[in-house]
Design an enzyme around this catalytic site. Structure first.
Site, PDB file in Angstrom:
ATOM      1  N   ASP A   8      42.408  77.214  88.046  1.00 22.48           N
ATOM      2  CA  ASP A   8      41.990  77.745  86.747  1.00 22.48           C
ATOM      3  C   ASP A   8      43.078  77.380  85.726  1.00 22.48           C
ATOM      4  OD1 ASP A   8      40.547  79.091  84.801  1.00 22.48           O
ATOM      5  OD2 ASP A   8      40.521  81.017  85.830  1.00 22.48           O
ATOM      6  N   GLU A  10      44.151  79.646  82.761  1.00 23.06           N
ATOM      7  CA  GLU A  10      44.873  80.720  82.063  1.00 23.06           C
ATOM      8  C   GLU A  10      46.224  81.038  82.710  1.00 23.06           C
ATOM      9  OE1 GLU A  10      41.728  80.701  82.884  1.00 23.06           O
ATOM     10  OE2 GLU A  10      40.482  81.365  81.198  1.00 23.06           O
ATOM     11  N   HIS A  62      37.860  76.089  85.608  1.00 22.75           N
ATOM     12  CA  HIS A  62      38.011  76.675  84.275  1.00 22.75           C
ATOM     13  C   HIS A  62      36.905  76.177  83.339  1.00 22.75           C
ATOM     14  CE1 HIS A  62      39.852  78.161  80.603  1.00 22.75           C
ATOM     15  NE2 HIS A  62      39.782  76.941  80.096  1.00 22.75           N
ATOM     16  N   HIS A 106      44.393  84.273  86.753  1.00 26.53           N
ATOM     17  CA  HIS A 106      44.788  85.323  85.810  1.00 26.53           C
ATOM     18  C   HIS A 106      44.351  86.681  86.340  1.00 26.53           C
ATOM     19  CE1 HIS A 106      40.571  85.394  84.835  1.00 26.53           C
ATOM     20  NE2 HIS A 106      40.626  84.072  84.823  1.00 26.53           N
ATOM     21  N   HIS A 118      40.718  88.674  82.177  1.00 28.83           N
ATOM     22  CA  HIS A 118      39.258  88.821  82.145  1.00 28.83           C
ATOM     23  C   HIS A 118      38.748  88.665  83.567  1.00 28.83           C
ATOM     24  CE1 HIS A 118      39.695  84.413  81.925  1.00 28.83           C
ATOM     25  NE2 HIS A 118      38.511  84.354  82.494  1.00 28.83           N
ATOM     26  N   GLU A 136      39.085  88.146  89.614  1.00 30.39           N
ATOM     27  CA  GLU A 136      38.485  86.895  90.114  1.00 30.39           C
ATOM     28  C   GLU A 136      39.107  86.506  91.447  1.00 30.39           C
ATOM     29  OE1 GLU A 136      38.628  83.690  87.202  1.00 30.39           O
ATOM     30  OE2 GLU A 136      37.658  84.980  85.736  1.00 30.39           O
TER      31      GLU A 136
HETATM   32 ZN   LIG Z   1      39.706  79.980  83.222  1.00 34.02          ZN
END
Ligand SMILES: [Zn+2]
Length: 272
Positions: A8, A10, A62, A106, A118, A136
């Site tokens: 990802d 972030e 992502h 993240h 998030h 996640e």
């Molecule tokens: Zn992402």
């Protein structure tokens, strides 16, 4: 030995704001993020190779799943790129893999002092698996666990690392930054971040038998708490879901693969 590597953006070192992760609005800043992301992916791949991996499948995880620079990615890896993918960030992960690694991740929605916190979308306030809040990392680790695959490495900011360690005993982590706010952090130099990721990936893969695959108790009860009532209105169109108050829906699935499949349908439908 075969490794599944989901990457990802972030949680990549040096990245702190949404503009830096937004392919539509980010411009040159997003392009720089793609380079940082590709280099951290390469550090993890090199660590896997150091520990004897023969195959690494890299899942670009992502936004539109097309961020990693194909030409600059380590040639030992295979790149899973683009959408749609039925199982999103962990699509194509199955029992043939010896370990999974999550790089650039993240923390869960609502985590204080975490970069760009998030959970799958900005429309979600909380996701619970059998009553416990997950990120996640948690959702994807339960999916891997269904196939008997342990998640051995998680990298990102200090908060995602801490959440991973609480959920997955024995998991290796690298904190490449420490957030002081949702879009501000103290960052390791990118080169230092990559050195740490390479070293930890190698150790994590060597220690993979010390980490148990994360198994969800079955049947699996998933609760999704949305930001608004309209999101919950739409989500409750998905068969099998029940409304639980203004912003919540809930459903029960026979196993985690079904639970995750329904979760992805729910968040897809819940777009006003
Ligand atoms: Zn992402």
């Amino acid at each position: 030995m075969k490794v599944f590597l989901s990457v990802d953006m972030e949680g990549i070192g040096g990245i702190v704001s949404e503009l830096e992760t937004d392919p539509e609005k980010g411009g040159g800043r997003y392009e720089e993020s793609r380079r940082l992301m590709t280099r951290e992916a390469n550090a993890a791949i090199e660590g896997c190779l150091d520990a004897g991996a023969e195959e690494v499948l890299v899942a670009d995880s992502h936004w539109n799943f097309d961020n990693l620079l194909s030409e600059d990615l380590h040639e030992a890896a295979t790149l899973l790129r683009g959408k749609p993918r039925a199982y999103s960030m962990v699509d194509s992960l199955d029992a043939s893999f010896d370990a999974a690694m999550f790089v650039g991740y993240h923390a869960a929605a609502g985590t204080p002092h975490a970069i760009l916190d998030h959970t799958y979308t900005g429309r979600i306030r909380d996701v619970l698996v059998n009553g416990s809040r997950v990120s996640e990392t948690g959702l994807n680790a339960y999916y891997a666990g269904h196939f008997g695959v342990p998640v051995v490495l998680v990298t990102g900011d200090a908060q995602v690392a801490a959440q991973a360690r609480r959920l997955i005993p024995g998991v290796h982590t690298v904190a490449v930054k420490e957030a002081v706010g949702a879009t501000s952090a103290k960052n390791l130099h990118p080169r230092k971040a990559r050195e740490a990721i390479r070293a930890e990936a190698a150790k994590a893969l060597a220690d993979r038998r010390a980490v148990r695959p994360l198994k969800a108790r079955t049947p699996v009860r998933i609760t999704v708490d949305f930001q608004g009532t309209e999101h919950a209105d739409l989500a409750s169109f998905v068969p099998g879901t029940r409304r639980r108050g203004g912003t919540r829906i809930e459903y029960v699935s026979p196993d985690f693969v079904e639970a995750f499949r329904t979760f992805l349908a729910v968040i897809y439908v819940a777009r006003p």
